[in-house]
Design a protein around this motif. Structure first.
Motif, PDB file in Angstrom:
ATOM      1  N   TYR A  83      44.608   4.259  23.018  1.00 32.55           N
ATOM      2  CA  TYR A  83      43.221   3.841  22.791  1.00 32.55           C
ATOM      3  C   TYR A  83      42.339   4.263  23.968  1.00 32.55           C
ATOM      4  N   ILE A  84      42.809   4.061  25.186  1.00 35.09           N
ATOM      5  CA  ILE A  84      42.032   4.470  26.361  1.00 35.09           C
ATOM      6  C   ILE A  84      41.785   5.978  26.346  1.00 35.09           C
ATOM      7  N   LYS A  85      42.777   6.744  25.971  1.00 33.23           N
ATOM      8  CA  LYS A  85      42.602   8.208  25.885  1.00 33.23           C
ATOM      9  C   LYS A  85      41.516   8.564  24.876  1.00 33.23           C
ATOM     10  N   SER A  86      41.466   7.813  23.754  1.00 31.34           N
ATOM     11  CA  SER A  86      40.433   8.073  22.738  1.00 31.34           C
ATOM     12  C   SER A  86      39.048   7.737  23.264  1.00 31.34           C
ATOM     13  N   VAL A  87      38.935   6.628  23.974  1.00 30.01           N
ATOM     14  CA  VAL A  87      37.638   6.233  24.536  1.00 30.01           C
ATOM     15  C   VAL A  87      37.142   7.283  25.524  1.00 30.01           C
ATOM     16  N   LEU A  88      38.018   7.758  26.386  1.00 26.47           N
ATOM     17  CA  LEU A  88      37.612   8.766  27.367  1.00 26.47           C
ATOM     18  C   LEU A  88      37.270  10.096  26.697  1.00 26.47           C
ATOM     19  N   LYS A  89      37.969  10.407  25.622  1.00 27.43           N
ATOM     20  CA  LYS A  89      37.647  11.642  24.889  1.00 27.43           C
ATOM     21  C   LYS A  89      36.302  11.501  24.173  1.00 27.43           C
TER      22      LYS A  89
END
Length: 453
Positions: A83-89
């Motif tokens: 989820y964090i990777k998606s937010v940063l992307k």
């Protein structure tokens, strides 16, 4: 009080935006238009006031049955990193639209339960943001904490990342009410979390309290407020419970409507709580909020810099607020855009390089004028049309509708100005309703909003 409560207890928005979400016009919205207004707003404000980020962290380990927020109930913490990777992307998708690095003035981590995420993963999120963005010299970073799972490490990690404000969801201290809303947290947990935040260097510790909850009585309110005063948080949100069980996915089905206090009982709960808080030195701020004179929210009210948006009341305004994460809402001032509400769909769209927006609204000239009026009423308890730019065609009709509120002592109207009285502050949502042209022109066939009392 009882007659006014009965008279003005109607369904109405809380006005974190205008137009309100149910009245957004899909016919004039597109992703391309949203991007255009976004870039325009960024160019106008990034170098002068910076931008805000609202980050929705939707996971909770347990369902609270008072909550109407978008969340995913799970005890599986392997969801955190993806989820964090998606937010940063998603943030990268926005930054690619801009010609310079964004200057971040405000960050708010909301939920769900932000402290569902480990301190290490929250650290990774914030450091990821500032690998592609610049931190404003005067910034305000805040998060929502759960007293049961906010650890010393959470607080120290976020403090090291310049977070200075935390708000704990307390709701009520009484076992009967806590059981009904499935939020069991003893006073000792809140006390510990509050002390830890101050020890970690947080400048502002807030508590959220709710009145009008199932089985809640006057004695319960007295008990909760007394416990709150003992811990002396810097600011307090004293909310009316918003009963909206028809909204898909919320948990408001663990009790019957008959278990809720009546409108008159709710108003008595509020008035008593307000009296206790003000007697203890708290100052009423806007709608539903109280702060100590030493808190920055009080200073913002005194200096006229207080602002209201989808994050609630804040110390200062940024023209542009970008919402990251599932169901988050962004505000470019000229338009609104909301992300999809399903986590898997959100992650798929971001992975494909597509902004995960599924609806929005482009504000027209009238919207922008009315938005300013409603912001003034919600933040300053007054608004003016002395300046011709604040006049709109149906304003005379609005003033006619306000005559009834004036007769009841809730407002005072002048030639080019309206002021909400001390008595009328409890009914600020009702004062805003006549200005809400989109609602006035198209009254809903079914109930869309919680009751104003």
């Amino acid at each position: 009080m009882c007659s006014l409560t009965s008279k003005y207890n109607v369904a109405g928005p809380r006005y974190t935006s205008y137009p309100t979400v149910p009245y957004w016009d899909a016919s004039n919205f597109s992703i391309d238009l949203w991007k255009q207004t976004l870039v325009k707003s960024f160019k106008e404000s990034n170098s002068t006031e910076g931008i805000s980020l609202y980050i929705h962290l939707p996971f909770c380990e347990n369902m609270c049955t008072f909550c109407g927020c978008n969340k995913r109930i799970t005890k599986n913490h392997s969801v955190e990193i993806p989820y964090i990777k998606s937010v940063l992307k998603e943030l990268d998708l926005y930054i690619n639209l801009f010609e310079e690095q964004p200057v971040i003035k405000q960050i708010h981590l909301g939920g769900g339960t932000p402290t569902f995420f480990s301190p290490e993963h929250l650290d990774q999120l914030i450091k990821g943001i500032f690998s592609v963005a610049v931190k404003a010299q005067e910034c305000e970073f805040s998060f929502e904490g759960h007293p049961n799972n906010t650890t010393k490490k959470h607080l120290e990690t976020l403090a090291q990342n310049d977070f200075t404000r935390v708000c704990y969801g307390v709701q009520d201290y009484n076992p009967t009410v806590q059981k009904a809303i499935n939020r069991i947290q003893p006073f000792e947990n809140v006390e510990k979390a509050t002390v830890m935040a101050r020890d970690a260097g947080f400048k502002s510790v807030g508590h959220d309290i709710i009145y009008g909850l199932p089985f809640q009585t006057i004695d319960h309110v007295i008990h909760t407020i007394n416990n709150t005063i003992e811990l002396r948080p810097d600011r307090i949100a004293y909310y009316s419970y918003a009963h909206v069980p028809w909204i898909k996915g919320n948990g408001q089905r663990g009790f019957k409507d008959s278990d809720l206090p009546t409108a008159v009982q709710k108003r008595k709960q509020y008035e008593l709580g307000k009296k206790m808080l003000t007697s203890a030195g708290y100052i009423e701020i806007g709608m539903d909020h109280f702060a100590l004179p030493t808190d920055s929210l009080y200073t913002a009210q005194e200096t006229g810099t207080i602002h209201r948006n989808f994050m609630g009341y804040s110390d200062s305004k940024t023209q542009l607020m970008i919402g990251l994460g599932v169901s988050s809402i962004s505000d470019s001032w000229y338009s609104f855009a909301q992300n999809v509400k399903n986590i898997e769909e959100y992650q798929t769209l971001v992975e494909e390089g597509t902004l995960p927006v599924f609806r929005g609204h482009i504000l027209n000239k009238e919207d922008l004028i009315i938005r300013k009026h409603i912001l003034n009423l919600m933040c300053k308890f007054e608004t003016s049309w002395q300046d011709d730019t604040m006049f709109f065609k149906e304003l005379p009709d609005v003033l006619v509708k306000l005559l009834e509120l004036e007769k009841d002592g809730l407002v005072i109207t002048h030639a080019h100005k309206i002021q909400i009285t001390e008595k009328g502050r409890a009914y600020v949502r009702n004062v805003c309703l006549p200005f809400d042209m989109r609602l006035q022109r198209k009254k809903p066939d079914t109930q869309l909003f919680s009751m104003t009392v």
